[in-house]
Design an enzyme around this catalytic site. Structure first.
Site, mmCIF file in Angstrom:
data_model
loop_
_atom_site.group_PDB
_atom_site.id
_atom_site.type_symbol
_atom_site.label_atom_id
_atom_site.label_comp_id
_atom_site.label_asym_id
_atom_site.label_seq_id
_atom_site.Cartn_x
_atom_site.Cartn_y
_atom_site.Cartn_z
ATOM 1 C CE LYS A 61 -4.946 0.208 0.389
ATOM 2 N NZ LYS A 61 -5.629 -0.529 1.485
ATOM 3 C CB SER A 102 -0.894 -0.034 1.243
ATOM 4 O OG SER A 102 -1.624 1.159 1.375
ATOM 5 C CD GLU A 128 -9.079 -0.540 0.852
ATOM 6 O OE1 GLU A 128 -8.232 -1.042 0.076
ATOM 7 O OE2 GLU A 128 -8.905 -0.485 2.082
#
Ligand code: OSB
Ligand code: MG
Length: 375
Positions: free
Chosen positions: A163, A137, A216
């Site tokens: 991500k 991430s 998300e």
């Protein structure tokens, strides 16, 4: 089952290897609680609380978690004596909210339970995998070239899924640049609720155009209808994180078709017991489940890796190697990235890693011990 005779509650502060910026703000160091529970026979269990210094991700903070643990959870442990983590979970349901505080104690009890049975946490939770697939991430970067460099470096290290954090003004341009530079990149984005419900169209446009596999939590926690509207028109996965805080909120979101993927964090949902059930329920409904992260040290990461070893978690986890967060990590052995973007699941008793004491003490800012009063 033996009783807990002593609890240690430590507050630590650890610098991140690099700042982590999200739509909430920048984190340069993490301040967090560690719970250590000790049984009558001298075994230890460890839990890391994911509540941050400030209530930005959710309403909890280090201070509220400390208060919850000291005021309600420790007296419960003293009252109950011998308590299995599943019984603990049932008992603490009485008190509303405070999932991160509850999870920190519950996870320490799971570690203790597994260590006392000389089995890995993964095994006692029912995990079968020896390696779990992971990604990384990546926070908001100072510039697009900096982002491309950062992502390039993670890909070179072997991460197979990236991500990036997005927010209005940091979305289409970074995503376009990454797609241009890395045509085969497996790319997810996470907005941490930064978009108004009205921005579904624009998100859809750039996400489709640049091949984003998953978006998300684009909208606020309570905006389930907005997420459902996006699901209806999205070829990509719509993942919920902050919106899902327990089994009931998952059931509501699922019945509204507000998600096609679920980020499962034990801290957010009150512990590993509920996290495991959410994974099962999501998989049963044909949704993707995967294990998220909260920039934990090796203590919390070890719990998360054990959770990710369970069958329902089929999307790559937000669990990276220790050196992506802290150098050195608080535990040994540290987590290292293995082949095909995986972390190996510790097989030793409990969480399978141990605290490096001198380093732990160096970063400890507060320390309290609590003991059961024996009559
Ligand atoms: O939204 O998933 C999130 C970190 C802190 C708070 C919220 C989130 C995150 C991450 C980091 O994305 C994931 C990790 O620990 O690697
Ligand atoms: Mg998230």
């Amino acid at each position: 089952m033996v009783a807990v005779r002593r609890v240690q509650l430590d507050e630590l502060e650890l610098p991140l290897v690099e700042p982590f910026e999200t739509s909430f703000g920048v984190e340069r160091k993490r301040r967090f609680l560690v719970v250590q529970v000790e049984s009558d026979d001298g075994e230890l269990g460890l839990g890391e609380c994911v509540a941050a210094k400030d209530p930005l991700y959710s309403s909890e903070s280090v201070a509220t978690a400390r208060w919850m643990i000291e005021t309600y959870l420790l007296p419960l442990l003293w009252r109950e004596g011998a308590v299995h983590p599943q019984i603990f979970r049932d008992r603490v349901r009485l008190w509303r909210g405070h999932p991160m505080a509850k999870a920190a104690v519950e996870m320490a009890l799971w570690d203790l339970w597994a260590r006392r049975h000389r089995q890995s946490l993964s095994h006692v939770l029912g995990g079968r995998r020896r390696r779990v697939e992971v990604g990384v991430s990546v926070g908001i970067q100072p510039s697009i070239p900096a982002l491309v460099r950062r992502v390039g470096a993670y890909l070179a290290e072997g991460y197979g899924r990236i991500k990036i954090k997005v927010r209005p003004g940091w979305d289409e341009a970074p995503v376009a640049a990454l797609r241009k530079e890395f045509p085969d990149l497996r790319l997810w984005v996470d907005a941490n609720q930064a978009y108004p419900a009205s921005s579904g169209r624009s998100i859809r446009r750039w996400a489709i155009k640049y091949g984003v596999e998953q978006v998300e939590q684009p909208f606020p926690e309570r905006a389930l209808a907005a997420h459902a509207a996006l699901v209806r028109r999205a070829p990509f996965r719509v993942c919920l994180d902050e919106s899902i805080t327990d089994l009931a909120s998952f059931e509501t979101a699922r019945s509204m078709k507000a998600l096609t993927s679920l980020n499962v964090k034990a801290g957010r949902v009150g512990g590993l017991g509920t996290a495991r059930e959410l994974g099962r329920d999501a998989a049963k409904e044909g949704l993707r489940a995967w294990v998220g992260g909260m920039l934990e040290t090796g203590i919390g990461r070890a719990h998360n890796v054990a959770l990710a070893s369970l069958a329902p978690f089929t999307f790559p986890a937000d669990l990276s190697a220790s050196d992506r967060y802290y150098q050195p990590d608080l535990v040994e052995p540290a987590f290292q990235l293995g082949p095909r973007s995986t972390l190996s699941v510790p097989q030793g008793p409990g969480i399978g890693v141990d605290v490096v004491e001198p380093f732990y003490r160096k970063h400890r800012r507060r320390h309290h011990e609590y003991r059961r009063q024996t009559p």
